[in-house]
Design an enzyme around this catalytic site. Structure first.
Site, PDB file in Angstrom:
ATOM      1  NE  ARG A  20     -28.886  18.422 -13.828  1.00 12.87           N
ATOM      2  CZ  ARG A  20     -30.040  18.700 -13.264  1.00 12.87           C
ATOM      3  NH1 ARG A  20     -30.774  17.728 -12.731  1.00 12.87           N
ATOM      4  NH2 ARG A  20     -30.510  19.940 -13.241  1.00 12.87           N
ATOM      5  N   GLY A  59     -32.634  14.111 -11.667  1.00 10.60           N
ATOM      6  CA  GLY A  59     -32.910  15.247 -10.798  1.00 10.60           C
ATOM      7  C   GLY A  59     -33.802  16.289 -11.436  1.00 10.60           C
ATOM      8  CB  VAL A  66     -34.768  23.163 -11.924  1.00  8.96           C
ATOM      9  CG1 VAL A  66     -35.387  23.615 -10.610  1.00  8.96           C
ATOM     10  CG2 VAL A  66     -34.105  24.343 -12.635  1.00  8.96           C
ATOM     11  CE1 TYR A  89     -27.460  30.942 -12.408  1.00  8.32           C
ATOM     12  CE2 TYR A  89     -26.111  30.634 -10.449  1.00  8.32           C
ATOM     13  CZ  TYR A  89     -26.412  31.332 -11.605  1.00  8.32           C
ATOM     14  OH  TYR A  89     -25.654  32.419 -11.953  1.00  8.32           O
ATOM     15  CG  LEU A 114     -25.155  14.592  -6.042  1.00  8.70           C
ATOM     16  CD1 LEU A 114     -25.697  13.303  -6.646  1.00  8.70           C
ATOM     17  CD2 LEU A 114     -24.146  14.253  -4.973  1.00  8.70           C
ATOM     18  N   GLY A 115     -26.007  15.210  -9.815  1.00  5.54           N
ATOM     19  CA  GLY A 115     -26.871  14.428 -10.684  1.00  5.54           C
ATOM     20  C   GLY A 115     -26.007  13.652 -11.658  1.00  5.54           C
ATOM     21  N   GLY A 136     -22.181  15.130 -12.700  1.00  2.02           N
ATOM     22  CA  GLY A 136     -21.367  15.090 -11.486  1.00  2.02           C
ATOM     23  C   GLY A 136     -21.910  15.963 -10.379  1.00  2.02           C
ATOM     24  CB  ALA A 192     -22.679  22.053  -9.090  1.00  8.67           C
ATOM     25  CB  CYS A 198     -32.732  19.778  -5.964  1.00  8.62           C
ATOM     26  SG  CYS A 198     -31.011  20.230  -6.264  1.00  8.62           S
TER      27      CYS A 198
END
Length: 207
Positions: A68, A70, A72, A74, A136-137, A148, A150, A166
Protein backbone atom coordinates in the site's frame (compact mmCIF):
# COMPACT_ATOMS: atom_id res chain seq x y z
CA UNK A 1 -23.46 -1.08 -8.93
CA UNK A 2 -23.49 -2.77 -5.55
CA UNK A 3 -20.90 -3.99 -3.09
CA UNK A 4 -20.54 -7.47 -1.69
CA UNK A 5 -19.77 -7.11 2.03
CA UNK A 6 -17.78 -9.82 3.77
CA UNK A 7 -17.27 -10.12 7.54
CA UNK A 8 -13.95 -11.89 8.06
CA UNK A 9 -13.82 -11.74 11.86
CA UNK A 10 -10.30 -11.87 13.29
CA UNK A 11 -7.70 -12.93 10.73
CA UNK A 12 -3.93 -12.68 10.30
CA UNK A 13 -2.78 -9.77 8.16
CA UNK A 14 -0.65 -11.54 5.54
CA UNK A 15 -3.24 -14.09 4.31
CA UNK A 16 -5.84 -11.33 3.98
CA UNK A 17 -3.38 -9.12 2.11
CA UNK A 18 -2.49 -11.97 -0.25
CA UNK A 19 -6.19 -12.67 -0.79
CA UNK A 20 -6.72 -9.01 -1.77
CA UNK A 21 -3.88 -9.25 -4.27
CA UNK A 22 -5.27 -12.47 -5.71
CA UNK A 23 -8.80 -11.08 -5.93
CA UNK A 24 -7.58 -7.95 -7.71
CA UNK A 25 -5.32 -9.89 -10.07
CA UNK A 26 -8.07 -12.30 -11.11
CA UNK A 27 -11.10 -10.02 -11.23
CA UNK A 28 -12.93 -9.52 -14.53
CA UNK A 29 -14.67 -6.44 -15.88
CA UNK A 30 -17.98 -7.58 -14.37
CA UNK A 31 -16.63 -8.76 -10.99
CA UNK A 32 -18.60 -7.17 -8.15
CA UNK A 33 -16.69 -4.80 -5.90
CA UNK A 34 -16.24 -6.06 -2.35
CA UNK A 35 -15.79 -4.64 1.14
CA UNK A 36 -14.01 -6.79 3.71
CA UNK A 37 -14.35 -6.10 7.44
CA UNK A 38 -11.68 -7.61 9.65
CA UNK A 39 -9.77 -7.34 12.92
CA UNK A 40 -6.09 -8.33 12.87
CA UNK A 41 -3.79 -9.76 15.54
CA UNK A 42 -0.94 -7.33 16.37
CA UNK A 43 1.16 -6.37 13.34
CA UNK A 44 3.06 -3.35 12.05
CA UNK A 45 2.75 -2.74 8.32
CA UNK A 46 5.15 -0.62 6.33
CA UNK A 47 4.10 0.93 3.03
CA UNK A 48 5.96 0.45 -0.26
CA UNK A 49 8.13 3.52 0.23
CA UNK A 50 7.97 3.44 4.01
CA UNK A 51 11.11 4.18 6.02
CA UNK A 52 11.94 1.43 8.55
CA UNK A 53 13.41 4.15 10.79
CA UNK A 54 9.83 5.07 11.69
CA UNK A 55 9.61 1.77 13.58
CA UNK A 56 11.32 2.69 16.84
CA UNK A 57 10.96 -0.67 18.60
CA UNK A 58 8.70 -3.40 17.26
CA UNK A 59 8.83 -5.14 20.63
CA UNK A 60 8.33 -8.59 19.15
CA UNK A 61 5.32 -7.57 17.05
CA UNK A 62 5.66 -8.81 13.44
CA UNK A 63 6.57 -6.23 10.79
CA UNK A 64 5.25 -6.72 7.25
CA UNK A 65 6.45 -4.73 4.24
CA UNK A 66 3.24 -4.37 2.26
CA UNK A 67 2.27 -2.84 -1.10
CA UNK A 68 0.00 0.00 0.00
CA UNK A 69 0.95 3.64 -0.01
CA UNK A 70 2.00 5.45 3.14
CA UNK A 71 4.45 4.82 5.94
CA UNK A 72 4.12 2.62 9.03
CA UNK A 73 0.94 1.85 10.94
CA UNK A 74 -0.25 -0.63 13.53
CA UNK A 75 -3.11 -3.10 13.30
CA UNK A 76 -4.34 -5.06 16.28
CA UNK A 77 -7.26 -6.25 18.39
CA UNK A 78 -9.87 -3.55 18.91
CA UNK A 79 -9.22 -1.90 15.54
CA UNK A 80 -11.85 -2.21 12.80
CA UNK A 81 -10.32 -2.52 9.33
CA UNK A 82 -12.38 -1.94 6.20
CA UNK A 83 -10.72 -3.14 3.00
CA UNK A 84 -12.11 -1.71 -0.23
CA UNK A 85 -11.71 -3.87 -3.35
CA UNK A 86 -13.06 -1.44 -5.91
CA UNK A 87 -12.85 -1.10 -9.69
CA UNK A 88 -12.04 2.61 -9.82
CA UNK A 89 -11.93 2.69 -13.61
CA UNK A 90 -15.43 1.23 -13.94
CA UNK A 91 -16.79 3.68 -11.39
CA UNK A 92 -14.89 6.59 -12.94
CA UNK A 93 -13.26 7.35 -9.60
CA UNK A 94 -9.82 8.83 -9.11
CA UNK A 95 -7.62 7.71 -6.23
CA UNK A 96 -8.00 11.04 -4.46
CA UNK A 97 -11.80 10.75 -4.69
CA UNK A 98 -11.66 7.27 -3.18
CA UNK A 99 -9.42 8.45 -0.35
CA UNK A 100 -11.82 11.33 0.31
CA UNK A 101 -14.80 8.95 0.31
CA UNK A 102 -13.13 6.80 2.97
CA UNK A 103 -12.24 9.82 5.09
CA UNK A 104 -15.73 11.29 4.80
CA UNK A 105 -17.31 7.92 5.62
CA UNK A 106 -15.39 7.81 8.90
CA UNK A 107 -16.22 11.45 9.61
CA UNK A 108 -19.90 10.69 9.00
CA UNK A 109 -19.74 7.68 11.31
CA UNK A 110 -18.12 9.69 14.09
CA UNK A 111 -20.77 12.39 13.69
CA UNK A 112 -23.35 9.74 14.60
CA UNK A 113 -21.54 9.43 17.93
CA UNK A 114 -21.58 13.19 18.43
CA UNK A 115 -17.90 13.58 17.54
CA UNK A 116 -16.50 16.25 15.26
CA UNK A 117 -13.69 14.92 13.11
CA UNK A 118 -11.78 16.14 10.09
CA UNK A 119 -9.31 15.08 7.44
CA UNK A 120 -5.91 16.67 6.89
CA UNK A 121 -4.42 17.47 3.52
CA UNK A 122 -0.84 16.90 4.72
CA UNK A 123 -1.48 13.54 6.41
CA UNK A 124 -4.29 11.31 5.07
CA UNK A 125 -6.58 9.90 7.73
CA UNK A 126 -9.19 11.17 10.16
CA UNK A 127 -8.51 13.24 13.27
CA UNK A 128 -10.42 14.28 16.39
CA UNK A 129 -8.93 17.30 18.19
CA UNK A 130 -5.65 16.70 16.40
CA UNK A 131 -5.36 13.03 17.37
CA UNK A 132 -5.54 10.38 14.67
CA UNK A 133 -8.42 7.93 14.99
CA UNK A 134 -8.33 6.37 11.52
CA UNK A 135 -5.50 5.59 9.11
CA UNK A 136 -5.80 4.75 5.44
CA UNK A 137 -3.77 3.61 2.50
CA UNK A 138 -4.56 2.22 -0.95
CA UNK A 139 -2.87 0.36 -3.77
CA UNK A 140 -4.11 0.67 -7.35
CA UNK A 141 -3.50 -2.15 -9.80
CA UNK A 142 -5.13 -2.61 -13.22
CA UNK A 143 -7.42 0.33 -12.45
CA UNK A 144 -8.66 -1.31 -9.24
CA UNK A 145 -7.84 -0.48 -5.63
CA UNK A 146 -7.39 -2.53 -2.51
CA UNK A 147 -6.33 -1.95 1.12
CA UNK A 148 -8.51 0.65 2.86
CA UNK A 149 -9.09 2.29 6.25
CA UNK A 150 -8.45 1.27 9.87
CA UNK A 151 -10.59 2.77 12.67
CA UNK A 152 -9.44 2.69 16.28
CA UNK A 153 -12.46 1.47 18.22
CA UNK A 154 -10.97 0.02 21.40
CA UNK A 155 -7.35 -1.05 20.73
CA UNK A 156 -4.48 -0.77 23.17
CA UNK A 157 -2.71 2.42 22.10
CA UNK A 158 0.71 1.58 23.56
CA UNK A 159 1.67 -0.12 20.30
CA UNK A 160 1.55 3.27 18.56
CA UNK A 161 4.19 4.58 20.98
CA UNK A 162 6.72 2.24 19.34
CA UNK A 163 6.40 3.90 15.92
CA UNK A 164 6.08 7.26 14.23
CA UNK A 165 2.45 6.75 13.14
CA UNK A 166 2.21 7.24 9.37
CA UNK A 167 5.73 8.67 9.47
CA UNK A 168 4.91 11.59 11.79
CA UNK A 169 6.97 11.72 14.98
CA UNK A 170 4.91 12.54 18.06
CA UNK A 171 1.57 12.20 16.29
CA UNK A 172 -1.17 11.71 18.87
CA UNK A 173 -3.46 8.72 18.40
CA UNK A 174 -6.91 8.22 19.90
CA UNK A 175 -9.76 5.69 19.94
CA UNK A 176 -13.52 5.69 20.33
CA UNK A 177 -13.35 4.46 23.92
CA UNK A 178 -11.20 7.46 24.91
CA UNK A 179 -13.82 9.74 23.37
CA UNK A 180 -16.68 8.40 25.47
CA UNK A 181 -17.95 5.78 23.02
CA UNK A 182 -18.05 2.30 24.54
CA UNK A 183 -18.18 -0.12 21.62
CA UNK A 184 -16.86 -3.52 20.64
CA UNK A 185 -14.70 -3.67 17.55
CA UNK A 186 -17.33 -4.68 14.99
CA UNK A 187 -20.21 -2.60 16.38
CA UNK A 188 -19.56 0.39 14.06
CA UNK A 189 -19.09 -1.84 10.99
CA UNK A 190 -22.58 -1.63 9.51
CA UNK A 191 -22.78 2.13 10.01
CA UNK A 192 -19.33 2.63 8.46
CA UNK A 193 -20.36 0.64 5.39
CA UNK A 194 -23.55 2.70 5.07
CA UNK A 195 -21.59 5.93 5.28
CA UNK A 196 -19.29 4.75 2.51
CA UNK A 197 -22.33 3.86 0.42
CA UNK A 198 -23.57 7.42 0.89
CA UNK A 199 -20.23 8.77 -0.31
CA UNK A 200 -20.20 6.52 -3.38
CA UNK A 201 -23.95 6.64 -4.09
CA UNK A 202 -24.15 2.87 -3.95
CA UNK A 203 -25.97 -0.10 -2.50
CA UNK A 204 -24.86 -2.91 -0.23
CA UNK A 205 -25.28 -6.64 -0.68
CA UNK A 206 -24.59 -8.57 2.51
CA UNK A 207 -22.62 -11.78 2.03
Amino acid sequence: MAFLVRMLGRADYEPVWRAMQEFTGQRADDTADELWLVEHPPVYTLGMNGDPAHILDAGGVPVVRTDRGGQVTYHGPGQLVLYTLVDLQRRKLGVRRMVSALEQAVIGLLRQYGLEARARGDAPGVYVDGAKIASLGLRVRRGCCYHGVALNVCPELEAFDRIHPCGHAGLAVTRLTDLGVEAQVFEPAAALVRELMVQLGDEEIAA
